[in-house]
Design a protein around this motif. Structure first.
Motif, PDB file in Angstrom:
ATOM      1  N   ARG A  12      11.375 -11.552 -11.294  1.00 21.46           N
ATOM      2  CA  ARG A  12      12.085 -10.630 -12.179  1.00 21.46           C
ATOM      3  C   ARG A  12      11.469  -9.234 -12.185  1.00 21.46           C
ATOM      4  N   LEU A  13      10.646  -8.930 -11.191  1.00 20.99           N
ATOM      5  CA  LEU A  13      10.131  -7.575 -11.060  1.00 20.99           C
ATOM      6  C   LEU A  13      11.125  -6.641 -10.384  1.00 20.99           C
ATOM      7  N   GLY A  14      12.261  -7.179  -9.981  1.00 21.91           N
ATOM      8  CA  GLY A  14      13.266  -6.387  -9.290  1.00 21.91           C
ATOM      9  C   GLY A  14      13.950  -5.419 -10.221  1.00 21.91           C
ATOM     10  N   PRO A  36      15.461  -1.721  -4.942  1.00 25.60           N
ATOM     11  CA  PRO A  36      14.263  -2.445  -5.396  1.00 25.60           C
ATOM     12  C   PRO A  36      12.989  -1.686  -5.064  1.00 25.60           C
ATOM     13  N   ASN A  37      12.047  -1.771  -5.970  1.00 25.61           N
ATOM     14  CA  ASN A  37      10.727  -1.173  -5.741  1.00 25.61           C
ATOM     15  C   ASN A  37       9.879  -2.206  -4.994  1.00 25.61           C
ATOM     16  N   THR A  55       0.811  -1.221   0.000  1.00 26.70           N
ATOM     17  CA  THR A  55       0.000   0.000   0.000  1.00 26.70           C
ATOM     18  C   THR A  55       0.844   1.271   0.000  1.00 26.70           C
ATOM     19  N   GLN A  56       2.162   1.137   0.059  1.00 27.54           N
ATOM     20  CA  GLN A  56       3.037   2.307   0.088  1.00 27.54           C
ATOM     21  C   GLN A  56       3.430   2.704  -1.331  1.00 27.54           C
ATOM     22  N   SER A  57       3.767   3.939  -1.505  1.00 29.44           N
ATOM     23  CA  SER A  57       4.372   4.390  -2.758  1.00 29.44           C
ATOM     24  C   SER A  57       5.879   4.184  -2.691  1.00 29.44           C
ATOM     25  N   TYR A  58       6.519   4.218  -3.842  1.00 33.27           N
ATOM     26  CA  TYR A  58       7.969   4.010  -3.864  1.00 33.27           C
ATOM     27  C   TYR A  58       8.687   5.120  -3.101  1.00 33.27           C
ATOM     28  N   GLY A  59       8.218   6.358  -3.240  1.00 32.34           N
ATOM     29  CA  GLY A  59       8.826   7.474  -2.522  1.00 32.34           C
ATOM     30  C   GLY A  59       8.654   7.355  -1.020  1.00 32.34           C
ATOM     31  N   ASP A  60       7.444   6.973  -0.584  1.00 32.87           N
ATOM     32  CA  ASP A  60       7.218   6.792   0.849  1.00 32.87           C
ATOM     33  C   ASP A  60       8.094   5.676   1.403  1.00 32.87           C
ATOM     34  N   PHE A  61       8.254   4.627   0.620  1.00 32.16           N
ATOM     35  CA  PHE A  61       9.086   3.516   1.087  1.00 32.16           C
ATOM     36  C   PHE A  61      10.545   3.950   1.231  1.00 32.16           C
TER      37      PHE A  61
END
Length: 302
Positions: free
Chosen positions: A256-258, A266-267, A35-41
């Motif tokens: 392979r989503l890395g 990593p996202n 539920t987090q965004s990449y920026g928040d993470f």
């Protein structure tokens, strides 16, 4: 006796709660991260509070990756694997239990021995065969050099099954666990059942289709779901057999989503969202059919 029973109940409740926390805590981490965004993470590393970007992550996975197509590939491959395993298990168990010949014990032993030889141990040989299904034909035709004498050159047929549904599913079907279970179930049936069907004019195929198959619906359904989930989560052989993203299964695609570069961060929100999307179908299948699974396997053990 009452106090002892209450203490046992309390102990069982505590153990159940501890086991639930142990199992569900990693799933909670996955759900919160998704539920987090990449920026928040990147800013918070991890938060105990859920965010508001889950559906944004779902849209990103759906539109920017090959995971939707790979989920469909997993459905097709898992259905082929489970259907093929059930068919082979049913026909082999039928032959083992209801046909009495000197070769039946040998065939049954060979089928059961396949359980001890998983595809991870046979991956090189299986890859060689899948890359050219005509290898046995070539070897038989070129034995002794007769083909080369008659036609001037050795036979060299090429039939590549890699990067196809058949190439992924067929090697995964070669496993005898289903036969072992159905043999035990067939042995619980009355021994005079086949004789009575023969006296009524039913041949072997009609007895198998009209009598044995309806009686085996419970165990077969349980085995189908069990094998479906096994085919869904299988990783090694689909990774080897499918090189193009369009033919890879969801578990391989999820790995392979890395990031594309080693120095990239990593996202994880995107990856955890993909993990949730990949596990939805097996979880729903188990939730809807868990009673039938238990009932069918219980019947096979009587």
């Amino acid at each position: 006796m009452i106090e002892n029973a209450r203490s046992i109940d309390r102990t069982a409740t505590v153990l159940l709660l501890l086991g639930s926390v142990f199992v569900l805590l990693p799933l909670a981490f996955v759900a919160i991260t998704a539920t987090q965004s990449y920026g928040d993470f990147l800013r918070n590393n991890f938060s105990l509070l859920p965010g508001t970007h889950f559906w944004d992550n779902v849209a990103a996975v759906w539109s920017l990756t090959d995971l939707p197509r790979q989920i469909m590939n997993s459905v097709i491959v898992a259905a082929l694997v489970s259907g093929g395993k059930c068919f082979l298990a049913f026909t082999t168990a039928y032959a083992v239990v209801f046909f009495r010949t000197r070769y039946v014990p040998l065939v049954y032993a060979a089928v059961v021995a396949s359980i001890m030889l998983p595809i991870e141990l046979r991956v090189i040989t299986v890859y060689q065969v899948a890359s050219n299904l005509a290898l046995p034909v070539n070897a038989a035709a070129n034995t002794g050099g007769l083909w080369a004498v008659l036609f001037g050159a050795p036979l060299d047929l090429q039939l590549n099954a890699l990067d196809s549904y058949a190439g992924i599913a067929l090697p995964l079907m070669a496993q005898g666990a289903g036969t072992l279970i159905l043999v035990q179930f067939f042995k619980t049936l009355p021994r005079d059942l086949a004789r009575a069907a023969t006296m009524d004019g039913a041949g072997p195929l009609r007895f198998m289709a009209d009598v044995l198959l309806p009686l085996s619906k419970g165990p077969l359904l349980s085995l189908f779901i069990y094998f479906f989930i096994g085919g869904w989560v299988d990783y090694m052989w689909p990774l080897v057999a499918a090189s193009s993203p369009e033919m890879q299964t969801a578990v391989v695609g999820l790995a392979r989503l890395g990031p594309g570069m080693e120095e990239d961060i990593p996202n994880y929100p995107l990856e955890m969202t993909g993990a949730i999307m990949v596990t939805v179908i097996p979880l729903v299948l188990i939730a809807l059919t868990q009673r039938r699974i238990v009932r069918g396997l219980a019947l096979s053990e009587k």
